[in-house]
Design an enzyme around this catalytic site. Structure first.
Site, PDB file in Angstrom:
ATOM      1  N   ALA A 148       0.542  -1.687  -0.171  1.00 24.64           N
ATOM      2  CA  ALA A 148       0.017  -0.278  -0.061  1.00 24.64           C
ATOM      3  C   ALA A 148       1.163   1.102  -0.179  1.00 24.64           C
ATOM      4  O   ALA A 148       1.037   1.872   1.447  1.00 24.64           O
ATOM      5  CB  ALA A 148      -1.092  -0.126   1.099  1.00 24.64           C
ATOM      6  N   GLU A 151      -2.378   6.887  -2.923  1.00 24.89           N
ATOM      7  CA  GLU A 151      -2.741   7.553  -2.536  1.00 24.89           C
ATOM      8  C   GLU A 151      -3.869   8.367  -3.245  1.00 24.89           C
ATOM      9  O   GLU A 151      -3.250   8.064  -4.327  1.00 24.89           O
ATOM     10  CB  GLU A 151      -2.954   8.208  -0.931  1.00 24.89           C
ATOM     11  CG  GLU A 151      -1.766   8.127   0.165  1.00 24.89           C
ATOM     12  CD  GLU A 151      -1.271   8.468   1.387  1.00 24.89           C
ATOM     13  OE1 GLU A 151      -1.257   9.775   0.970  1.00 24.89           O
ATOM     14  OE2 GLU A 151      -0.852   8.065   2.292  1.00 24.89           O
ATOM     15  N   ALA A 154      -1.269  11.298  -3.853  1.00 22.59           N
ATOM     16  CA  ALA A 154       0.262  10.732  -3.980  1.00 22.59           C
ATOM     17  C   ALA A 154      -0.110   9.085  -4.639  1.00 22.59           C
ATOM     18  O   ALA A 154      -0.064   8.271  -4.371  1.00 22.59           O
ATOM     19  CB  ALA A 154       0.581  10.119  -2.482  1.00 22.59           C
ATOM     20  N   SER A 156       2.813   9.312  -8.233  1.00 18.36           N
ATOM     21  CA  SER A 156       3.714   9.386  -8.378  1.00 18.36           C
ATOM     22  C   SER A 156       4.233   9.548  -7.849  1.00 18.36           C
ATOM     23  O   SER A 156       5.599   9.482  -7.381  1.00 18.36           O
ATOM     24  CB  SER A 156       3.832  10.143 -10.204  1.00 18.36           C
ATOM     25  OG  SER A 156       3.174   9.099 -10.873  1.00 18.36           O
ATOM     26  N   ARG A 299      -6.021 -19.514 -40.135  1.00 19.86           N
ATOM     27  CA  ARG A 299      -6.498 -18.523 -40.332  1.00 19.86           C
ATOM     28  C   ARG A 299      -6.377 -18.622 -41.566  1.00 19.86           C
ATOM     29  O   ARG A 299      -4.863 -17.879 -42.196  1.00 19.86           O
ATOM     30  CB  ARG A 299      -6.563 -17.123 -39.626  1.00 19.86           C
ATOM     31  CG  ARG A 299      -7.146 -16.374 -40.305  1.00 19.86           C
ATOM     32  CD  ARG A 299      -9.083 -16.488 -40.664  1.00 19.86           C
ATOM     33  NE  ARG A 299      -9.609 -15.518 -40.561  1.00 19.86           N
ATOM     34  CZ  ARG A 299     -10.739 -15.108 -41.301  1.00 19.86           C
ATOM     35  NH1 ARG A 299     -11.639 -15.573 -41.191  1.00 19.86           N
ATOM     36  NH2 ARG A 299     -11.508 -14.390 -41.691  1.00 19.86           N
ATOM     37  N   GLU A 394       4.433   0.669 -11.337  1.00 18.59           N
ATOM     38  CA  GLU A 394       4.957   0.878 -10.591  1.00 18.59           C
ATOM     39  C   GLU A 394       5.695   2.260 -11.409  1.00 18.59           C
ATOM     40  O   GLU A 394       6.858   1.864 -11.627  1.00 18.59           O
ATOM     41  CB  GLU A 394       6.172  -0.399 -11.386  1.00 18.59           C
ATOM     42  CG  GLU A 394       5.966  -1.497 -11.199  1.00 18.59           C
ATOM     43  CD  GLU A 394       5.563  -1.605  -9.463  1.00 18.59           C
ATOM     44  OE1 GLU A 394       5.445  -1.088  -8.952  1.00 18.59           O
ATOM     45  OE2 GLU A 394       5.237  -2.916  -8.999  1.00 18.59           O
ATOM     46  N   SER A 397       5.114   5.424 -17.856  1.00 14.32           N
ATOM     47  CA  SER A 397       6.174   6.009 -18.579  1.00 14.32           C
ATOM     48  C   SER A 397       6.636   7.616 -18.772  1.00 14.32           C
ATOM     49  O   SER A 397       7.662   7.288 -18.973  1.00 14.32           O
ATOM     50  CB  SER A 397       5.250   5.541 -20.162  1.00 14.32           C
ATOM     51  OG  SER A 397       5.154   4.242 -20.321  1.00 14.32           O
TER      52      SER A 397
END
Length: 415
Positions: A148, A151, A154, A156, A299, A394, A397
């Protein structure tokens, strides 16, 4: 429901058998060892034979990873890849951890992700006996957690964390809100980034942050903590939660590391997490390539398999080349992390390159499937939904670009 899910992926049984045939990705020197190849082959076999059928059944109905599958992963040692052998772990490094994650994510990204919720996470408590006990539990998959950090205000900007942990005797009383906490209810513990003090004048905004472990029963929340599920378009397999802390009490002894180092601990953890994300992204992109190889032979149009057409072949070739490039990069950075190098810039680069690649390659996979790619009858749409998220979590980009640019080009004092 299970029958409906199987019908949605009506090509799965045939594809699963065929997809064990492509060669195992090459490990180049200095990374190629018999032990790593054996681990990689085991992980691929497990992913394709055990994980993929579960994903095909449960992902369409947003089901969670079954406990039975987690138990199998624990027996294989996947929750303790980076835990020392003295605690029952495999005693390996970031390289093997990411390599296994790629194989698992190729089948279902959430399974490649859940192993990050162990690996000794939440064990850096002060008491040595307690730490040893938690490491042993982590290694066998009996200490799987949730992280955790973020937020509502909050994400990045982790230095802006406002969730409070106020000391009351031998306990912290935690109040605040956390968002994007995957696996929170099912977890054995939640590792929470909190603020214990406000920064003094002249200190960094991150001063006063700490990390606290909330141990809890599986599949429930303790008194003082409630949660609401976040309805996602992908990344199924475990539920992601919006958490409310309202006077949750935690022993002070459950604080990780030295006081006031919560932000630095989170940053160190994120370096490995970003390379792990790059590995998961490569697994998803590889899934799109491998699924397309099968589909382009099945296909037929204009009396030919569509894989005979040059435009299609060139697209597939470019997809495959980009996957190999991203894999080589993340393995290089993982190796450097195992050598003790910080690699903050390189980890950000690996995540940026691999995740943007995965979003584009999986989109190309949908294109090569034509109209069938825009249905839920093939796995390629799942690969795309999950790959799209890798460019966001995480650190987006854009955050990775900021990290890279700030280390390449310091800002002018007048800027």
């Amino acid at each position: 429901m299970a029958q409906a899910a199987r019908l949605r992926y009506r090509h799965t049984a045939r594809v699963t058998d065929d997809l064990l045939a492509p060669p195992i990705p090459v490990l180049t020197a200095p990374h190629d060892t018999p032990e790593r190849r054996a681990l990689q082959e085991q992980a691929r076999e497990f992913a394709m034979r055990r994980v993929l059928p579960v994903a095909d059944e449960l992902d369409p109905r947003k089901g969670e990873i079954p406990r039975s599958l987690l138990d199998e992963m624990g027996e294989l040692g996947y929750f303790g890849i980076t835990v020392g052998t003295e605690y029952g772990g495999l005693g390996l490094g970031a390289f093997e951890y990411c390599m296994v994650a790629e194989e698992l994510a190729r089948a279902w990204m959430s399974v490649g992700s859940i192993i990050a919720r162990a690996q000794g996470a939440g064990t850096n408590v002060a008491d040595a006996d307690r730490r040893a006990e938690l490491l042993r539990r982590s290694a066998r998959g009996a200490w799987i957690g949730a992280i955790a950090l973020s937020e509502p205000e909050a994400g990045s900007d982790l230095a802006a964390v406002e969730t409070r942990a106020v000391r009351d005797g031998d306990e912290f009383v935690i109040t605040g809100r956390k968002r994007w906490t995957g696996n929170a209810k099912a977890a054995d513990f939640i590792q929470v980034l909190v603020r214990t003090d406000d920064p003094e004048p002249g200190e960094k905004r991150s001063a006063g942050l700490a990390t606290v472990v909330v141990e809890k029963p599986r599949d429930s929340f303790p008194a003082g903590l409630t949660g609401s599920p976040i309805d996602k378009i992908g990344y199924h397999g475990f539920v992601t939660w919006d958490l409310e802390f309202d006077g949750l009490r935690v022993p002070v002894s459950e604080q990780l590391g030295a006081g006031g180092e919560g932000f630095a601990d989170a940053q160190r953890w994120l370096n490995i997490a970003r390379v792990h994300t790059a590995a998961r992204a490569v697994g998803l992109a590889r899934a799109a390539v491998e699924d397309c190889i099968v589909y382009l032979q099945q296909r037929r149009q204009f009396e030919h398999p569509i894989g005979d057409f040059q435009a299609v072949r060139f697209t597939l070739a470019t997809m495959a080349a980009r996957v190999e490039q991203a894999r080589s990069f993340y393995q290089h950075v993982a190796h450097r992390l195992d050598q003790g190098e910080p690699c903050e810039r390189e980890a950000a680069m690996a995540k940026l390159v691999a995740t943007e690649m995965a979003a584009e390659v999986t989109a190309d996979g949908i294109q090569l499937h034509g109209g069938n790619g825009y249905t839920t009858e093939h796995q390629v749409e799942r690969h795309w939904r999950d790959a799209r998220l890798t460019t966001i979590f995480e650190g987006t980009s854009e955050i990775q670009k900021k990290i890279i640019a700030d280390r390449l080009l310091p800002r002018s004092p007048l800027g």
